[in-house]
Structures are given as structure tokens and as C-alpha cells.
Scaffold this motif. Structure first.
Motif: not given
Length: 189
Positions: A110, A132, A135-136, A139
Motif C-alpha cells: 500500500r 485509495s 490502491e484498494d 491490493l
């Protein structure tokens, strides 16, 4: 069934044997006749013979008798329970370590993604999508891998624990066989 209960109550070695007595095969427990396999008991379209059917039945019966005897032995059941407790503790420790390691990998990934998306994404894109969200999304494979490992560990724990007890042993063996087949199929492509 009544005859089997009598044999179990009498004790003894409970040794299963077969003897060919033309035209059938007799199955004995401790030299007491339990049943016969006649030629009419065998599917005529199969390659089996009364001898092969009786031998297979004898092996299955011997295992069943051993497992019934085992299930009635309090020392064996206490040992199985102790092994279950140890396996559960081992699972808890391994899961804790795996989740800690996955959390560390997730944080590092992250942080890396945050630095990369901040430099590569234009200012207006950060307001629309937000860093985010990207990034999510990136991930997601790490999280899927983490939960796949957890599921695999719990599955294997269940197979091992089921094999400790005589009545659930076939289920545990089957679970393990299914896992091996699935992993070998996955490995083959």
C-alpha cells in the motif's frame, strides 16, 4: 447386525478371514461364520468374482471392526482429543503468523502504491477517483491470496482432525484426497 454386536461384545482378536467353499466364499470373524458370498451376489457384467467380492468385504469389515473397537477405547479417544487440541493450537499459531505476515506485505504494498499513484496520477484524477480506490483495487490480489491461504490451512486442519477419530476418519481421508487431486489438477494447468 445382531451377530456383529455379539462378536463385538465377546471381544477376542476379531480377525476376518475368507474361505472358498464351492460354490461360495465364506467370510469368518474369529473362525465364526458371518456371511457367504454366492455367485448370484456378484454382478455378472462386472469382472468381479465371488472371491474378489468376499476379499474386498473382508478388508472393509476388518477396518470397520478395528474402528469400532477403537471408538470404544477411552484411551484412544482421549489421545485423539489431545491431538485435536494440539492441532488446533498449531493452526491458531500458524494463522496468526500468516495474517501478521500478510498484514506486513499489505502495508508495504500500500505504501509503495501510494507513492507511485501520487506521482503518476494527475491532480484532477485524484479528486475524481481518489488514490485509495486505485490502491484498494491493486491490493485485491494480495488479499485474495491471504484468504486463500487461510482457507487452505483451515481445510487441511479439518482433514487432519477428522482423521483422528474412527467415525469421521473416512471424511478426513476424503478431504485430503480431494485437496491433493485439486492441487495436482491446478499444477497440470
Amino acid at each position: 447386525e445382531e451377530r456383529m454386536q455379539e462378536m463385538l461384545q465377546q471381544g477376542g482378536p476379531l480377525v476376518v478371514t475368507t474361505r472358498y467353499v464351492d460354490p461360495y466364499v465364506a467370510v469368518f470373524v474369529d473362525d465364526d461364520l458371518l456371511f457367504r458370498v454366492l455367485p448370484g451376489d456378484v454382478d455378472p457384467e462386472s469382472s468381479q468374482s465371488p472371491r474378489s467380492v468376499a476379499d474386498a468385504a473382508a478388508v472393509t469389515l476388518q477396518r470397520a471392526l478395528q474402528e469400532v473397537r477403537e471408538s470404544r477405547d477411552s484411551r484412544t479417544m482421549a489421545t485423539a482429543l489431545g491431538k485435536t487440541v494440539l492441532a488446533t493450537i498449531a493452526l491458531a499459531v500458524v494463522l496468526w503468523l500468516a495474517l501478521k505476515a500478510a498484514g506486513w506485505v499489505e502495508r508495504r504494498w500500500r505504501d509503495y502504491l501510494h507513492r507511485r499513484t501520487a506521482r503518476m496520477m494527475p491532480e484532477w484524477g485524484q479528486h475524481i477517483v481518489g488514490p485509495s480506490a486505485i490502491e484498494d483495487l491493486l491490493l485485491l490480489p494480495v488479499r485474495l491470496l491471504k484468504w486463500s491461504v487461510v482457507a487452505l490451512l483451515v481445510y487441511e486442519w479439518l482433514a487432519v482432525v477428522l482423521e483422528f477419530f474412527p467415525y469421521t476418519r473416512p471424511w478426513g481421508e476424503r478431504l485430503f484426497e480431494n485437496l491433493v487431486v485439486a492441487l495436482s489438477d491446478l499444477g497440470r494447468g
